[in-house]
Design a protein around this motif. Structure first.
Motif, PDB file in Angstrom:
ATOM      1  N   SER A 121       0.831  -1.186   0.000  1.00 20.85           N
ATOM      2  CA  SER A 121       0.000   0.000   0.000  1.00 20.85           C
ATOM      3  C   SER A 121       0.877   1.251   0.000  1.00 20.85           C
TER       4      SER A 121
ATOM      5  N   PHE B 231       0.393   4.136  -1.339  1.00 25.89           N
ATOM      6  CA  PHE B 231      -0.353   5.381  -1.144  1.00 25.89           C
ATOM      7  C   PHE B 231      -0.506   5.688   0.340  1.00 25.89           C
TER       8      PHE B 231
ATOM      9  N   ASP C  75      -7.247  -4.093  -2.013  1.00 26.06           N
ATOM     10  CA  ASP C  75      -6.717  -3.216  -3.056  1.00 26.06           C
ATOM     11  C   ASP C  75      -6.524  -1.847  -2.435  1.00 26.06           C
TER      12      ASP C  75
ATOM     13  N   SER D  71      -4.822   0.708  -3.920  1.00 26.40           N
ATOM     14  CA  SER D  71      -4.328   1.633  -4.932  1.00 26.40           C
ATOM     15  C   SER D  71      -4.930   3.015  -4.690  1.00 26.40           C
ATOM     16  N   THR D  72      -4.329   4.012  -5.306  1.00 25.02           N
ATOM     17  CA  THR D  72      -4.809   5.381  -5.133  1.00 25.02           C
ATOM     18  C   THR D  72      -6.230   5.530  -5.661  1.00 25.02           C
ATOM     19  N   ARG D  73      -6.512   4.933  -6.794  1.00 24.65           N
ATOM     20  CA  ARG D  73      -7.855   5.019  -7.386  1.00 24.65           C
ATOM     21  C   ARG D  73      -8.910   4.399  -6.462  1.00 24.65           C
ATOM     22  N   LYS D  74      -8.618   3.208  -5.934  1.00 26.79           N
ATOM     23  CA  LYS D  74      -9.573   2.528  -5.059  1.00 26.79           C
ATOM     24  C   LYS D  74      -9.788   3.296  -3.756  1.00 26.79           C
TER      25      LYS D  74
ATOM     26  N   ALA E   6      -9.474   6.559  -3.358  1.00 28.38           N
ATOM     27  CA  ALA E   6     -10.265   7.750  -3.664  1.00 28.38           C
ATOM     28  C   ALA E   6     -11.729   7.400  -3.903  1.00 28.38           C
ATOM     29  N   GLU E   7     -11.973   6.308  -4.610  1.00 32.53           N
ATOM     30  CA  GLU E   7     -13.366   5.895  -4.850  1.00 32.53           C
ATOM     31  C   GLU E   7     -14.071   5.557  -3.546  1.00 32.53           C
ATOM     32  N   THR E   8     -13.361   4.905  -2.643  1.00 31.67           N
ATOM     33  CA  THR E   8     -13.957   4.534  -1.358  1.00 31.67           C
ATOM     34  C   THR E   8     -14.184   5.756  -0.480  1.00 31.67           C
TER      35      THR E   8
ATOM     36  N   SER F 273     -16.928   8.304  -1.954  1.00 32.85           N
ATOM     37  CA  SER F 273     -18.218   7.752  -2.365  1.00 32.85           C
ATOM     38  C   SER F 273     -19.312   8.334  -1.469  1.00 32.85           C
TER      39      SER F 273
END
Length: 163
Positions: free
Chosen positions: A49, A51, A122, A124-127, A129-131, A134
């Motif tokens: 991790s 990030f 997961d 990742s930076t994208r995951k 941010a999505e979490t 949201s």
């Protein structure tokens, strides 16, 4: 090799965390806390991790600890005096450490039993941010920003002699 690095970072985190509570000088405690936070960042990096590891260093070891040191310098906190009988505090600290170890062991058992599957992890930076952004966490995110603003106003009121 990863296991060896993990244990080295874990040992460094535990030793520096013990130094945080054992120091009589609050500035030295803050510096030991920086070492603890940086070693936790190393553990997050080893767990895949990056990030969260970078956030740990930038936000906690960087910004938050600078704020702690600023408050310590502003309030001119002195070195703690020797207490006559610290037996009660030591016993409470040992009890808290044991409870923390039991909670961590229970979390490890949950991961091993696969109630929390490791394959679905997961970070990742994208995951992240999505979490975080949201609709599920929007109120918690806004409540955190209001809490930080209230802490900032409280610090200004305490630091200022006259309003």
């Amino acid at each position: 090799m990863d296991a060896l690095l993990f244990y080295a970072f874990a040992l460094l985190a535990v030793v520096s965390a013990l130094l945080v509570i054992a120091q009589k000088n609050p500035v030295y405690s803050a510096f030991a806390l920086i070492v603890t936070l940086c070693s936790l960042a190393g553990i997050f990096g080893l767990l895949g991790s990056p990030f969260i590891a970078v956030l740990q260093v930038i936000v906690y070891a960087g910004a938050i600890m600078v704020l702690f040191l600023f408050v310590l310098m502003l309030l001119n906190v002195k070195r703690e005096q020797d207490a006559p009988a610290p037996g009660g505090r030591t016993l409470a600290g040992v009890a808290l450490a044991l409870v923390t170890l039991l909670v961590l062991q229970a979390g490890t058992v949950l991961v091993r039993v696969r109630l929390l599957p490791a394959a679905e992890f997961d970070a990742s930076t994208r995951k992240m941010a999505e979490t975080l952004f949201s609709a599920h966490f929007v109120y918690a995110f806004e409540a955190t920003s209001v809490l930080i603003l209230a802490a900032l106003v409280g610090a200004l009121v305490l630091a200022k002699k006259e309003l």
